[in-house]
Scaffold this motif. Structure first.
Motif, short mmCIF file in Angstrom:
data_model
loop_
_atom_site.label_atom_id
_atom_site.label_comp_id
_atom_site.label_asym_id
_atom_site.label_seq_id
_atom_site.Cartn_x
_atom_site.Cartn_y
_atom_site.Cartn_z
N THR A 63 0.86 -1.19 0.00
CA THR A 63 0.00 0.00 0.00
C THR A 63 0.89 1.23 0.00
OG1 THR A 63 -1.69 -1.15 1.28
CG2 THR A 63 -1.81 1.26 1.26
N GLU A 64 0.60 2.16 -0.92
CA GLU A 64 1.37 3.40 -0.92
C GLU A 64 0.89 4.28 0.23
OE1 GLU A 64 0.70 5.67 -4.50
OE2 GLU A 64 -1.45 5.60 -4.23
N ARG A 65 1.74 5.19 0.65
CA ARG A 65 1.35 6.13 1.71
C ARG A 65 0.22 7.02 1.21
NH1 ARG A 65 6.72 8.00 1.70
NH2 ARG A 65 5.76 10.04 1.54
N PRO A 66 -0.75 7.33 2.06
CA PRO A 66 -1.84 8.21 1.63
C PRO A 66 -1.35 9.61 1.29
CG PRO A 66 -1.93 7.84 4.00
CD PRO A 66 -0.86 6.93 3.46
N PHE A 67 -2.07 10.27 0.41
CA PHE A 67 -1.82 11.64 -0.01
C PHE A 67 -0.48 11.81 -0.73
CE2 PHE A 67 -4.66 11.84 3.67
CZ PHE A 67 -5.76 12.45 3.08
N THR A 68 0.08 10.74 -1.31
CA THR A 68 1.34 10.85 -2.03
C THR A 68 1.17 10.72 -3.54
OG1 THR A 68 1.80 8.47 -1.78
CG2 THR A 68 2.69 9.96 -0.08
N SER A 69 0.04 10.27 -4.01
CA SER A 69 -0.14 10.05 -5.45
C SER A 69 -0.55 11.32 -6.18
CB SER A 69 -1.20 8.98 -5.70
OG SER A 69 -1.44 8.87 -7.09
N PRO A 70 0.14 11.65 -7.25
CA PRO A 70 -0.29 12.79 -8.08
C PRO A 70 -1.67 12.56 -8.69
CG PRO A 70 1.86 11.95 -8.81
CD PRO A 70 1.37 11.05 -7.72
N LEU A 71 -2.10 11.31 -8.78
CA LEU A 71 -3.41 11.03 -9.37
C LEU A 71 -4.56 11.46 -8.47
CD1 LEU A 71 -2.80 7.59 -11.11
CD2 LEU A 71 -2.81 9.88 -12.10
N ASN A 72 -4.29 11.76 -7.19
CA ASN A 72 -5.33 12.33 -6.33
C ASN A 72 -5.85 13.64 -6.92
OD1 ASN A 72 -5.39 10.39 -4.30
ND2 ASN A 72 -3.74 11.36 -3.17
N THR A 100 -9.60 10.16 1.68
CA THR A 100 -8.80 9.10 2.29
C THR A 100 -7.32 9.19 1.94
OG1 THR A 100 -9.18 7.61 0.43
CG2 THR A 100 -10.74 7.49 2.28
N GLY A 101 -6.99 9.93 0.87
CA GLY A 101 -5.60 10.05 0.45
C GLY A 101 -5.23 9.15 -0.71
N TRP A 102 -6.18 8.37 -1.21
CA TRP A 102 -5.95 7.53 -2.38
C TRP A 102 -6.99 7.85 -3.44
CZ3 TRP A 102 -5.73 5.32 2.58
CH2 TRP A 102 -4.47 4.84 2.96
N GLY A 149 -22.88 3.45 -4.19
CA GLY A 149 -22.61 3.35 -2.76
C GLY A 149 -21.28 2.69 -2.45
N LEU A 150 -20.45 2.50 -3.49
CA LEU A 150 -19.16 1.84 -3.32
C LEU A 150 -18.01 2.84 -3.44
CD1 LEU A 150 -19.81 -1.33 -5.49
CD2 LEU A 150 -19.93 -1.13 -2.99
N ARG A 151 -16.91 2.51 -2.75
CA ARG A 151 -15.68 3.30 -2.86
C ARG A 151 -14.54 2.36 -3.20
NH1 ARG A 151 -11.74 4.26 1.23
NH2 ARG A 151 -13.27 3.57 2.78
N TYR A 152 -14.09 2.43 -4.44
CA TYR A 152 -12.92 1.68 -4.86
C TYR A 152 -11.71 2.54 -4.49
CZ TYR A 152 -16.08 -1.42 -7.28
OH TYR A 152 -17.08 -2.32 -7.57
N CYS A 153 -11.04 2.16 -3.44
CA CYS A 153 -9.90 2.90 -2.90
C CYS A 153 -8.65 2.29 -3.52
CB CYS A 153 -9.91 2.76 -1.38
SG CYS A 153 -8.73 3.82 -0.55
N ILE A 154 -8.03 3.01 -4.46
CA ILE A 154 -7.01 2.45 -5.33
C ILE A 154 -5.66 3.13 -5.10
CG2 ILE A 154 -6.40 1.95 -7.74
CD1 ILE A 154 -8.98 0.54 -6.75
N ASN A 155 -4.61 2.33 -5.08
CA ASN A 155 -3.25 2.86 -4.97
C ASN A 155 -2.89 3.58 -6.27
OD1 ASN A 155 -1.93 1.66 -2.40
ND2 ASN A 155 -3.07 -0.04 -3.31
N GLY A 156 -2.46 4.83 -6.16
CA GLY A 156 -2.11 5.60 -7.34
C GLY A 156 -0.96 4.98 -8.14
N VAL A 157 0.00 4.34 -7.45
CA VAL A 157 1.13 3.73 -8.17
C VAL A 157 0.70 2.52 -8.98
CG1 VAL A 157 2.93 4.56 -6.59
CG2 VAL A 157 1.88 2.31 -6.22
N ALA A 158 -0.49 2.00 -8.72
CA ALA A 158 -1.01 0.87 -9.49
C ALA A 158 -1.73 1.33 -10.74
CB ALA A 158 -1.95 0.04 -8.61
N LEU A 159 -1.82 2.64 -10.93
CA LEU A 159 -2.56 3.22 -12.06
C LEU A 159 -1.68 4.08 -12.93
CD1 LEU A 159 -5.71 4.54 -10.13
CD2 LEU A 159 -5.60 2.48 -11.54
#
Length: 164
Positions: A63-72, A100-102, A149-159
């Protein structure tokens, strides 16, 4: 029954040891979703293809650290693809700021992802992986916005993002 210092220390040590064996994973213990996926590479090929953070997330469920992905902060029209195999996973119009940061999405492109039960860290979650390469993307939760009603919480480095 009287509690002694020795009983407290032994009991605490036993709880800590059991927790370590049942909850925590060692690096390399977990590998991307098992299955017969269309896109396959050897571990050495994955390591050569991906940067270390993406390799850890996609192939070892890191899991990448929250709030670190430029894709946010990516708000352009386009499509979010798997960083491992380039399969399109999410459309930009389904992205929302979950706080959430992701990067978070309320829906995915049909057929693009699969799910498995994740029992790590002492909780039950639904893990999301790419249906083409099995790469770990993140998790899905039932606290997202309408219409799903869903939240797909995705790691930015995976995208990766492909602008329209």
């Amino acid at each position: 029954m009287q509690l002694t210092r020795r009983a407290m220390l032994l009991g605490g040590s036993a709880v800590a040891a059991l927790s370590a064996f049942s909850i925590w994973r060692s690096p390399g213990d977990v590998v991307a979703a098992e299955g017969n996926f269309p896109f396959k590479l050897t571990d050495a090929e994955w390591k050569a293809k991906l940067d270390p953070a993406a390799y850890d997330v996609l192939r070892h469920e890191g899991t990448e650290r929250p709030f670190t992905s430029p894709l946010n902060d990516e708000h352009r029209s386009g499509t979010f693809h798997c960083a491992g195999c380039d399969q399109a996973l999410f459309k930009s119009e389904t992205k929302f700021d979950s706080g959430t940061g992701w990067p978070s999405f309320y829906d995915f492109i049909p057929g693009a992802i699969g799910t498995t039960e994740d029992n790590s860290f002492g909780m039950v979650r639904t893990e999301v992986h790419c249906s083409n390469c099995g790469g770990h993307q993140g998790h899905v939760f039932n606290d997202g916005p309408a219409p799903t009603g869903l939240r797909y919480c995705i790691n930015g480095v995976a995208l990766s993002f492909v602008a329209a």
